[in-house]
Design a protein around this motif. Structure first.
Motif, PDB file in Angstrom:
ATOM      1  N   ASP A   1      -1.300  11.549   2.984  1.00  0.00           N
ATOM      2  CA  ASP A   1      -0.133  11.631   2.105  1.00  0.00           C
ATOM      3  C   ASP A   1       0.941  10.644   2.551  1.00  0.00           C
ATOM      4  O   ASP A   1       1.531  10.793   3.627  1.00  0.00           O
ATOM      5  CB  ASP A   1       0.425  13.055   2.105  1.00  0.00           C
ATOM      6  CG  ASP A   1       1.491  13.259   1.041  1.00  0.00           C
ATOM      7  OD1 ASP A   1       1.908  12.262   0.422  1.00  0.00           O
ATOM      8  OD2 ASP A   1       1.910  14.410   0.842  1.00  0.00           O
ATOM      9  N   SER A   2       1.201   9.649   1.732  1.00  0.00           N
ATOM     10  CA  SER A   2       2.185   8.631   2.086  1.00  0.00           C
ATOM     11  C   SER A   2       3.613   9.156   2.021  1.00  0.00           C
ATOM     12  O   SER A   2       4.534   8.498   2.510  1.00  0.00           O
ATOM     13  CB  SER A   2       2.052   7.427   1.146  1.00  0.00           C
ATOM     14  OG  SER A   2       2.415   7.775  -0.175  1.00  0.00           O
TER      15      SER A   2
ATOM     16  N   VAL B   1      12.263   9.716   7.594  1.00  0.00           N
ATOM     17  CA  VAL B   1      11.664   8.551   6.946  1.00  0.00           C
ATOM     18  C   VAL B   1      10.180   8.800   6.729  1.00  0.00           C
ATOM     19  O   VAL B   1       9.475   9.257   7.634  1.00  0.00           O
ATOM     20  CB  VAL B   1      11.871   7.275   7.787  1.00  0.00           C
ATOM     21  CG1 VAL B   1      11.177   6.077   7.156  1.00  0.00           C
ATOM     22  CG2 VAL B   1      13.365   6.988   7.953  1.00  0.00           C
ATOM     23  N   GLU B   2       9.701   8.504   5.527  1.00  0.00           N
ATOM     24  CA  GLU B   2       8.310   8.753   5.162  1.00  0.00           C
ATOM     25  C   GLU B   2       7.441   7.520   5.415  1.00  0.00           C
ATOM     26  O   GLU B   2       7.943   6.395   5.547  1.00  0.00           O
ATOM     27  CB  GLU B   2       8.237   9.153   3.682  1.00  0.00           C
ATOM     28  CG  GLU B   2       9.015  10.417   3.360  1.00  0.00           C
ATOM     29  CD  GLU B   2       9.102  10.708   1.875  1.00  0.00           C
ATOM     30  OE1 GLU B   2       9.493  11.828   1.500  1.00  0.00           O
ATOM     31  OE2 GLU B   2       8.778   9.794   1.069  1.00  0.00           O
ATOM     32  N   HIS B   3       6.116   7.744   5.452  1.00  0.00           N
ATOM     33  CA  HIS B   3       5.172   6.644   5.654  1.00  0.00           C
ATOM     34  C   HIS B   3       5.375   5.544   4.608  1.00  0.00           C
ATOM     35  O   HIS B   3       5.356   4.355   4.929  1.00  0.00           O
ATOM     36  CB  HIS B   3       3.729   7.166   5.568  1.00  0.00           C
ATOM     37  CG  HIS B   3       3.305   7.957   6.767  1.00  0.00           C
ATOM     38  ND1 HIS B   3       2.442   7.475   7.717  1.00  0.00           N
ATOM     39  CD2 HIS B   3       3.638   9.216   7.169  1.00  0.00           C
ATOM     40  CE1 HIS B   3       2.250   8.390   8.657  1.00  0.00           C
ATOM     41  NE2 HIS B   3       2.966   9.465   8.337  1.00  0.00           N
ATOM     42  N   ARG B   4       5.539   5.930   3.364  1.00  0.00           N
ATOM     43  CA  ARG B   4       5.683   4.949   2.290  1.00  0.00           C
ATOM     44  C   ARG B   4       6.843   3.997   2.563  1.00  0.00           C
ATOM     45  O   ARG B   4       6.751   2.784   2.299  1.00  0.00           O
ATOM     46  CB  ARG B   4       5.888   5.665   0.956  1.00  0.00           C
ATOM     47  CG  ARG B   4       5.979   4.719  -0.243  1.00  0.00           C
ATOM     48  CD  ARG B   4       6.191   5.456  -1.536  1.00  0.00           C
ATOM     49  NE  ARG B   4       7.572   5.918  -1.684  1.00  0.00           N
ATOM     50  CZ  ARG B   4       8.218   6.004  -2.855  1.00  0.00           C
ATOM     51  NH1 ARG B   4       7.590   5.681  -3.974  1.00  0.00           N
ATOM     52  NH2 ARG B   4       9.449   6.442  -2.913  1.00  0.00           N
ATOM     53  N   SER B   5       7.926   4.527   3.093  1.00  0.00           N
ATOM     54  CA  SER B   5       9.099   3.698   3.352  1.00  0.00           C
ATOM     55  C   SER B   5       8.822   2.667   4.440  1.00  0.00           C
ATOM     56  O   SER B   5       9.269   1.519   4.364  1.00  0.00           O
ATOM     57  CB  SER B   5      10.282   4.584   3.748  1.00  0.00           C
ATOM     58  OG  SER B   5      10.646   5.448   2.689  1.00  0.00           O
TER      59      SER B   5
ATOM     60  N   PRO C   1       0.817  -1.224   0.000  1.00  0.00           N
ATOM     61  CA  PRO C   1       0.000   0.000   0.000  1.00  0.00           C
ATOM     62  C   PRO C   1       0.845   1.266   0.000  1.00  0.00           C
ATOM     63  O   PRO C   1       0.892   2.008   0.995  1.00  0.00           O
ATOM     64  CB  PRO C   1      -0.837  -0.140   1.268  1.00  0.00           C
ATOM     65  CG  PRO C   1      -0.017  -1.002   2.169  1.00  0.00           C
ATOM     66  CD  PRO C   1       0.702  -1.963   1.280  1.00  0.00           C
ATOM     67  N   ALA C   2       1.490   1.535  -1.120  1.00  0.00           N
ATOM     68  CA  ALA C   2       2.436   2.644  -1.205  1.00  0.00           C
ATOM     69  C   ALA C   2       1.772   4.006  -1.085  1.00  0.00           C
ATOM     70  O   ALA C   2       2.447   5.004  -0.817  1.00  0.00           O
ATOM     71  CB  ALA C   2       3.201   2.561  -2.535  1.00  0.00           C
TER      72      ALA C   2
END
Length: 581
Positions: free
Chosen positions: A138-139, A160-164, A12-13
């Motif tokens: 917002d990922s 570090v972002e959510h997507r990571s 779930p990017a």
């Protein structure tokens, strides 16, 4: 092979951590999310508690991209706090108790974390509504900032972002997460293994089980604790894995997955475990490699066998949705089988360093091998080679960075901190010892007579965490220089094997003598005084664990590690042995 890609697996990017957690709350509100001693918190309760705190944080001005300092020990309150920060749209900056006050202030200032969460804030939050807030969508928003040692003299905050994070724990191929998983929580929140533990459990309906630090470090206590809590998956630093294996190799028998990493895995310890009977070892032993800048793990490999002639344990292959490039100094792929510097690509690559654009540009480069527009790769500084079987093998570093008990340490940062001491004219901090037993040694030239190692250690203890404090301080009249006038580090002598003070108190009983000899042998010293501070002599928590284990084996006692840590002297150890006997 110098360009390697992990399998492409959908994840779930475009989602965020709070969105996926909300799905688990809807599906299993009454399932236990966190076990922390006598505290059991369900998914619904954790959701409500974090909603209350998130509302308080929003009232204090937390918005997307805002960084929030979290000053809490490991436990269910910490889990509530980091989840609340994310629900408010912010990024959590965990600053644990292992950091001295001055370093905490520096980290929070560098992160620009003007809002902070303490235990008092959790009490205040109880008055706020528990109804959900609109979830951040917002990922690519920051999820957290973790600090690593910096060669410039200050730690660097990795954004570090959510997507990571979702790439780490969703659509995985190195371990399977699910609602039946009971994940051990043992990592300090400022260590990136915490990311794997907390979100690997809570985004899949599993249970996060907090293991007390004393249980983790007390010889013989870990195995029963894992069995009692029915732990299925656990991550340990290589250093702690080595200690447990030396003392109680059957401690991991109840586990489904044991992941080990943070430093080079000891070959003999790994071989001992995989050669154990099936009922005395975990179902899977996995070597996990990855810098904080690539979100905990980038390369993993199951350790199924260790040949008798093996000199090292391979770190594995790129995990799903991750790429690895072995490049030369010109950023060209090296020949098959050749050693190259490891670069990591994919959605696990962090955004960069907070407030450090030049360092970010130096380490996070455009990825010429990716198809995604704007993709970047992270320059690890690690030298690796690819074996014929496709497994990556760690070879060394391109710089002076080392791992000390699983923590990245730049000797330059230690030198910078020690350089603030007003009574030093010259200094150099170097590393000695083999992998897994590395230690820092400080060589100093005082500007005035009377400067003592104990005072220098105390000076650093107020500025650096325990793992960054040198194990030995060697005083010189002058340091050797090269022809160009720089300190000749290669010519520095080995730290002498006698750290005992001239005023040391000699053993007064046979028991004290035997314990002093055990302590000196462990520290590699000629002798120790019975009132000498174990840590001032170069000891650390893992060595303390080893000492207490040896003492208990020698005297058939059950001395608790905590008692020794409270007063780390031979005198206290002798008193505890006498009391237990």
């Amino acid at each position: 092979m110098s360009i390697l890609h992990g399998p492409t697996i959908p994840f779930p990017a475009d989602s965020t951590i709070p969105q996926l957690f909300a799905e688990q709350v809807r599906e299993r509100p009454d399932a236990v999310a966190v076990v922390d001693g006598a505290h059991q918190v369900t998914y619904a309760e954790l959701d409500e508690r974090s909603n209350r705190l998130a509302r308080l944080l929003c009232a204090r001005g937390v918005r997307p991209e805002a960084r929030v300092g979290v000053l809490l020990d490991r436990g269910h309150e910490l889990v509530t706090a980091v989840l609340a920060v994310l629900k408010a749209g912010g990024a959590y900056v965990p600053v644990g108790p292992g950091h001295p006050p001055e370093r905490r202030r520096e980290m929070l200032a560098d992160a620009e974390a003007t809002v902070r969460v303490t235990r008092e804030d959790l009490r205040l939050a109880a008055a706020w509504p528990s109804t959900p807030l609109p979830l951040p969508a917002d990922s690519r928003t920051q999820a957290y900032v973790l600090f690593t040692s910096g060669s410039t003299g200050r730690p660097k905050g990795v954004m570090v972002e959510h997507r990571s994070v979702l790439r780490l724990v969703c659509g995985t191929d190195y371990v399977a997460f699910g609602p039946d998983e009971r994940m051990a929580q043992v990592a300090d929140p400022s260590f990136d293994a915490f990311t794997f533990e907390i979100w690997g459990a809570l985004l899949h309906g599993g249970t996060l089980c907090v293991i007390p630090t004393e249980t983790l470090l007390t010889p013989g206590a870990l195995g029963p604790a894992l069995a009692e809590r029915r732990i299925t998956t656990m991550f340990l630093t290589s250093a702690l894995f080595n200690e447990v294996m030396a003392d109680r190799p059957d401690s991991f028998a109840a586990l489904r997955n044991l992941l080990v990493g943070g430093d080079v895995v000891d070959v003999s310890r790994a071989r001992t475990l995989v050669d154990s009977p099936r009922d005395a070892r975990p179902a899977r032993l996995v070597n996990g490699y990855g810098p904080t800048e690539a979100t905990t793990f980038a390369v993993c490999g199951p350790i199924e066998s260790v040949p008798a002639d093996a000199m090292s344990v391979p770190i594995g292959r790129p995990i799903a949705n991750t790429s690895c490039y072995l490049l030369d100094a010109g950023l060209r792929p090296v020949a098959d089988g050749a050693t190259g510097e490891l670069f990591i690509g994919g959605p696990g690559v962090a955004r960069g360093y907070a407030g450090l654009p030049e360092e970010t540009q130096e380490r996070f480069l455009p990825d010429p091998f990716a198809t995604e527009p704007g993709a970047r790769m992270y320059r690890t500084g690690d030298l690796v080679r690819c074996r014929p079987d496709g497994m990556l093998e760690f070879v060394g570093r391109v710089d002076d960075q080392v791992k000390i008990r699983g923590h990245r340490v730049e000797p330059g940062e230690v030198e910078a901190a020690l350089g603030r001491h007003p009574d030093l004219r010259q200094l150099a901090v170097v590393v000695d010892g083999a992998a897994g037993e590395r230690r820092l040694v400080a060589h100093v030239v005082p500007a005035t007579p009377g400067t003592r190692p104990a005072g220098l250690r105390e000076f650093l203890a107020a500025r650096l965490p325990e793992w960054m404090i040198p194990s030995a301080f060697v005083v010189h009249p002058a340091l050797p220089l090269t022809a160009t006038g720089k300190i000749d580090r290669a010519a520095l002598p080995t730290a002498p094997a006698d750290g005992s003070d001239a005023d040391a108190v000699s053993p007064r009983t046979d028991l004290e003598r035997e314990l002093a000899e055990l302590t000196a042998e462990l520290l590699g010293l000629a002798s120790v005084g019975v009132t000498d501070d174990f840590f001032a002599l170069g000891g650390h928590s893992l060595l303390a664990m080893r000492l207490v284990s040896r003492v208990n084996d020698r005297f058939a006692t059950e001395v608790a590690l905590g008692e020794f840590l409270h007063d780390p002297t031979v005198v206290r150890l002798a008193a505890e042995v006498s009391r237990d006997r």
